[in-house]
Scaffold this motif. Structure first.
Motif, PDB file in Angstrom:
ATOM      1  N   VAL A  92       0.869  -1.170   0.000  1.00 11.87           N
ATOM      2  CA  VAL A  92       0.000   0.000   0.000  1.00 11.87           C
ATOM      3  C   VAL A  92       0.910   1.224   0.000  1.00 11.87           C
ATOM      4  CG1 VAL A  92      -1.757   1.314   1.240  1.00 11.87           C
ATOM      5  CG2 VAL A  92      -1.847  -1.196   1.214  1.00 11.87           C
ATOM      6  N   TYR A  93       0.627   2.152  -0.905  1.00  5.67           N
ATOM      7  CA  TYR A  93       1.435   3.357  -1.048  1.00  5.67           C
ATOM      8  C   TYR A  93       0.640   4.552  -0.524  1.00  5.67           C
ATOM      9  CZ  TYR A  93       4.855   0.798  -3.787  1.00  5.67           C
ATOM     10  OH  TYR A  93       5.824  -0.092  -4.178  1.00  5.67           O
ATOM     11  N   TYR A  94       1.313   5.320   0.328  1.00  9.63           N
ATOM     12  CA  TYR A  94       0.701   6.492   0.939  1.00  9.63           C
ATOM     13  C   TYR A  94       1.467   7.752   0.542  1.00  9.63           C
ATOM     14  CZ  TYR A  94      -1.308   3.138   4.328  1.00  9.63           C
ATOM     15  OH  TYR A  94      -1.973   2.095   4.938  1.00  9.63           O
ATOM     16  N   CYS A  95       0.742   8.836   0.329  1.00  9.68           N
ATOM     17  CA  CYS A  95       1.389  10.139   0.272  1.00  9.68           C
ATOM     18  C   CYS A  95       1.144  10.835   1.608  1.00  9.68           C
ATOM     19  CB  CYS A  95       0.884  10.994  -0.890  1.00  9.68           C
ATOM     20  SG  CYS A  95      -0.866  11.415  -0.850  1.00  9.68           S
ATOM     21  N   ALA A  96       2.058  11.682   1.985  1.00 16.06           N
ATOM     22  CA  ALA A  96       1.965  12.334   3.286  1.00 16.06           C
ATOM     23  C   ALA A  96       2.705  13.659   3.259  1.00 16.06           C
ATOM     24  CB  ALA A  96       2.544  11.433   4.376  1.00 16.06           C
ATOM     25  N   THR A  97       2.355  14.523   4.184  1.00 15.41           N
ATOM     26  CA  THR A  97       2.972  15.848   4.239  1.00 15.41           C
ATOM     27  C   THR A  97       3.993  15.919   5.355  1.00 15.41           C
ATOM     28  OG1 THR A  97       1.316  16.760   5.749  1.00 15.41           O
ATOM     29  CG2 THR A  97       0.857  16.915   3.393  1.00 15.41           C
ATOM     30  N   PHE A  98       5.066  15.225   5.210  1.00 14.70           N
ATOM     31  CA  PHE A  98       6.191  15.438   6.111  1.00 14.70           C
ATOM     32  C   PHE A  98       7.492  15.403   5.337  1.00 14.70           C
ATOM     33  CE2 PHE A  98       7.540  11.036   6.393  1.00 14.70           C
ATOM     34  CZ  PHE A  98       6.375  10.289   6.378  1.00 14.70           C
ATOM     35  N   PRO A  99       8.483  16.126   5.798  1.00 14.00           N
ATOM     36  CA  PRO A  99       8.571  16.977   6.982  1.00 14.00           C
ATOM     37  C   PRO A  99       7.431  17.991   7.049  1.00 14.00           C
ATOM     38  CG  PRO A  99      10.711  16.822   5.921  1.00 14.00           C
ATOM     39  CD  PRO A  99       9.718  16.197   4.985  1.00 14.00           C
ATOM     40  N   GLY A 100       6.945  18.227   8.247  1.00 13.51           N
ATOM     41  CA  GLY A 100       5.803  19.111   8.433  1.00 13.51           C
ATOM     42  C   GLY A 100       4.834  18.463   9.396  1.00 13.51           C
ATOM     43  N   GLU A 101       3.590  18.810   9.313  1.00 16.52           N
ATOM     44  CA  GLU A 101       2.616  18.346  10.304  1.00 16.52           C
ATOM     45  C   GLU A 101       2.207  16.901  10.111  1.00 16.52           C
ATOM     46  OE1 GLU A 101       0.581  22.647  11.415  1.00 16.52           O
ATOM     47  OE2 GLU A 101      -0.650  21.025  10.623  1.00 16.52           O
ATOM     48  N   GLY A 102       2.457  16.344   8.953  1.00 18.58           N
ATOM     49  CA  GLY A 102       2.251  14.913   8.792  1.00 18.58           C
ATOM     50  C   GLY A 102       0.825  14.478   8.548  1.00 18.58           C
ATOM     51  N   TYR A 103       0.193  15.018   7.517  1.00 17.97           N
ATOM     52  CA  TYR A 103      -1.118  14.509   7.091  1.00 17.97           C
ATOM     53  C   TYR A 103      -0.884  13.340   6.139  1.00 17.97           C
ATOM     54  CZ  TYR A 103      -3.065  18.840   8.960  1.00 17.97           C
ATOM     55  OH  TYR A 103      -3.427  19.868   9.797  1.00 17.97           O
ATOM     56  N   TRP A 104      -1.776  12.356   6.205  1.00 18.15           N
ATOM     57  CA  TRP A 104      -1.649  11.154   5.385  1.00 18.15           C
ATOM     58  C   TRP A 104      -2.886  10.957   4.519  1.00 18.15           C
ATOM     59  CZ3 TRP A 104       2.179   7.086   6.012  1.00 18.15           C
ATOM     60  CH2 TRP A 104       3.146   7.354   6.999  1.00 18.15           C
ATOM     61  N   GLY A 105      -2.669  10.338   3.358  1.00 14.97           N
ATOM     62  CA  GLY A 105      -3.792   9.867   2.576  1.00 14.97           C
ATOM     63  C   GLY A 105      -4.225   8.489   3.069  1.00 14.97           C
ATOM     64  N   GLN A 106      -5.212   7.928   2.378  1.00 14.43           N
ATOM     65  CA  GLN A 106      -5.760   6.627   2.789  1.00 14.43           C
ATOM     66  C   GLN A 106      -5.012   5.463   2.154  1.00 14.43           C
ATOM     67  OE1 GLN A 106      -6.938   8.274   0.246  1.00 14.43           O
ATOM     68  NE2 GLN A 106      -7.175   6.652  -1.284  1.00 14.43           N
ATOM     69  N   GLY A 107      -4.173   5.755   1.161  1.00 16.92           N
ATOM     70  CA  GLY A 107      -3.346   4.737   0.542  1.00 16.92           C
ATOM     71  C   GLY A 107      -3.970   4.129  -0.703  1.00 16.92           C
ATOM     72  N   THR A 108      -3.107   3.596  -1.558  1.00 16.57           N
ATOM     73  CA  THR A 108      -3.540   2.875  -2.748  1.00 16.57           C
ATOM     74  C   THR A 108      -2.691   1.621  -2.879  1.00 16.57           C
ATOM     75  OG1 THR A 108      -4.018   3.088  -5.129  1.00 16.57           O
ATOM     76  CG2 THR A 108      -2.014   4.150  -4.344  1.00 16.57           C
ATOM     77  N   LEU A 109      -3.337   0.508  -3.191  1.00 15.55           N
ATOM     78  CA  LEU A 109      -2.659  -0.788  -3.209  1.00 15.55           C
ATOM     79  C   LEU A 109      -2.042  -1.058  -4.578  1.00 15.55           C
ATOM     80  CD1 LEU A 109      -1.990  -3.553  -1.928  1.00 15.55           C
ATOM     81  CD2 LEU A 109      -4.247  -4.330  -2.707  1.00 15.55           C
ATOM     82  N   VAL A 110      -0.785  -1.408  -4.563  1.00 17.88           N
ATOM     83  CA  VAL A 110      -0.062  -1.822  -5.764  1.00 17.88           C
ATOM     84  C   VAL A 110       0.326  -3.284  -5.610  1.00 17.88           C
ATOM     85  CG1 VAL A 110       2.057  -1.529  -7.096  1.00 17.88           C
ATOM     86  CG2 VAL A 110       0.806   0.486  -6.262  1.00 17.88           C
ATOM     87  N   THR A 111      -0.058  -4.082  -6.587  1.00 15.68           N
ATOM     88  CA  THR A 111       0.292  -5.501  -6.586  1.00 15.68           C
ATOM     89  C   THR A 111       1.116  -5.784  -7.821  1.00 15.68           C
ATOM     90  OG1 THR A 111      -1.756  -6.057  -5.433  1.00 15.68           O
ATOM     91  CG2 THR A 111      -0.577  -7.853  -6.525  1.00 15.68           C
ATOM     92  N   VAL A 112       2.304  -6.338  -7.630  1.00 15.91           N
ATOM     93  CA  VAL A 112       3.179  -6.667  -8.750  1.00 15.91           C
ATOM     94  C   VAL A 112       3.274  -8.188  -8.827  1.00 15.91           C
ATOM     95  CG1 VAL A 112       5.431  -6.365  -9.815  1.00 15.91           C
ATOM     96  CG2 VAL A 112       4.463  -4.547  -8.377  1.00 15.91           C
ATOM     97  N   SER A 113       2.668  -8.719  -9.861  1.00 17.54           N
ATOM     98  CA  SER A 113       2.608 -10.170  -9.990  1.00 17.54           C
ATOM     99  C   SER A 113       2.322 -10.540 -11.442  1.00 17.54           C
ATOM    100  CB  SER A 113       1.508 -10.735  -9.086  1.00 17.54           C
ATOM    101  OG  SER A 113       1.347 -12.114  -9.283  1.00 17.54           O
ATOM    102  N   SER A 114       2.830 -11.698 -11.809  1.00 15.58           N
ATOM    103  CA  SER A 114       2.545 -12.185 -13.163  1.00 15.58           C
ATOM    104  C   SER A 114       1.342 -13.129 -13.150  1.00 15.58           C
ATOM    105  CB  SER A 114       3.773 -12.912 -13.719  1.00 15.58           C
ATOM    106  OG  SER A 114       4.190 -13.930 -12.826  1.00 15.58           O
TER     107      SER A 114
END
Lengths: 114, 110
Positions: A92-114
């Motif tokens: 799960v990949y998250y974006c966030a605002t840090f350095p700083g106050e540290g707000y986070w998104g809810q995330g998005t799932l990446v699956t790497v598979s054949s």
């Protein structure tokens, strides 16, 4: 109200590419430090990359040369271009605002598979 | 790369006090590491409880506090509640702009 919404995750083949997006509201991406973090299934958090307000970028060794962080100031968006994907990039990949106050998104799932 | 260490697991009684710590393989943790503390509950995204050693968010319950203690960053929970049961991660910043997460502490409230 600060809000971060990630998108772009999904299933990718090994060696393939994906571009993750992070839509920001309530603040200006270009004036902030923005970070990507991931979490493999059942594992801890891993810092991946940061883009500073001045545009400088830094990467973890695990993704350097394969992933690129960028932003679109006009759209107030943050991106993570992921190339040469490996099964161990599954997380799960998250974006966030840090350095700083540290707000986070809810995330998005990446699956790497054949 | 530095290694950031946390207790793998801790248990606290309801209403009790517990301190989680965050150490660095490079030496004492200082305010210059800008310590963060994050809380993550199962199936949820992390959320920031403490930033820059001791600063709280508007959503951070007053029972949580951050400090430096004995060469480590510390997160103290005073008056634990059942809803505080979660995984807690710290993050330390180092020169070179590549911060490092600790491995996380699983906190049980029993």
């Amino acid at each position: 109200e600060v809000q971060l919404v990630e998108s772009g995750g999904g299933l990718a083949q090994p060696g393939g590419s994906l571009r993750l997006s992070c839509a920001a509201s309530g603040f200006t991406v270009s004036s902030s430090y923005m970070t990507w973090v991931r979490q493999a299934p059942g594992k801890g958090l891993e810092w991946l990359s940061v883009i500073y307000s001045g545009g400088s970028t830094y990467y973890a060794d695990s993704v350097k040369g394969r992933f690129t962080i960028s932003r679109d100031n006009s759209k107030n968006m943050l991106y993570l271009q992921m190339n040469t994907l490996r099964p161990e990039d599954t997380a799960v990949y998250y974006c966030a605002t840090f350095p700083g106050e540290g707000y986070w998104g809810q995330g998005t799932l990446v699956t790497v598979s054949s | 790369q530095a290694v950031v260490t946390q207790e793998p697991s801790l248990t606290v009684s309801p209403g009790g006090t517990v301190t989680l710590t965050c150490g660095s393989s490079t030496g004492a943790v200082t305010s210059g590491h800008y310590p963060y503390w994050f809380q993550q509950k199962p199936g949820q995204a992390p959320r920031t409880l403490i930033y820059d050693t001791s600063n709280k968010h508007s959503w951070t319950p007053a029972r949580f506090s951050g400090s430096l203690l004995g060469g480590k960053a510390a997160l103290t929970l005073s008056g634990a509640q059942p809803e505080d049961e979660a995984e807690y991660y710290c993050l330390l910043s180092y020169s070179g702009a590549r911060p490092v997460f600790g491995g996380g502490t699983k906190l049980s409230v029993l």
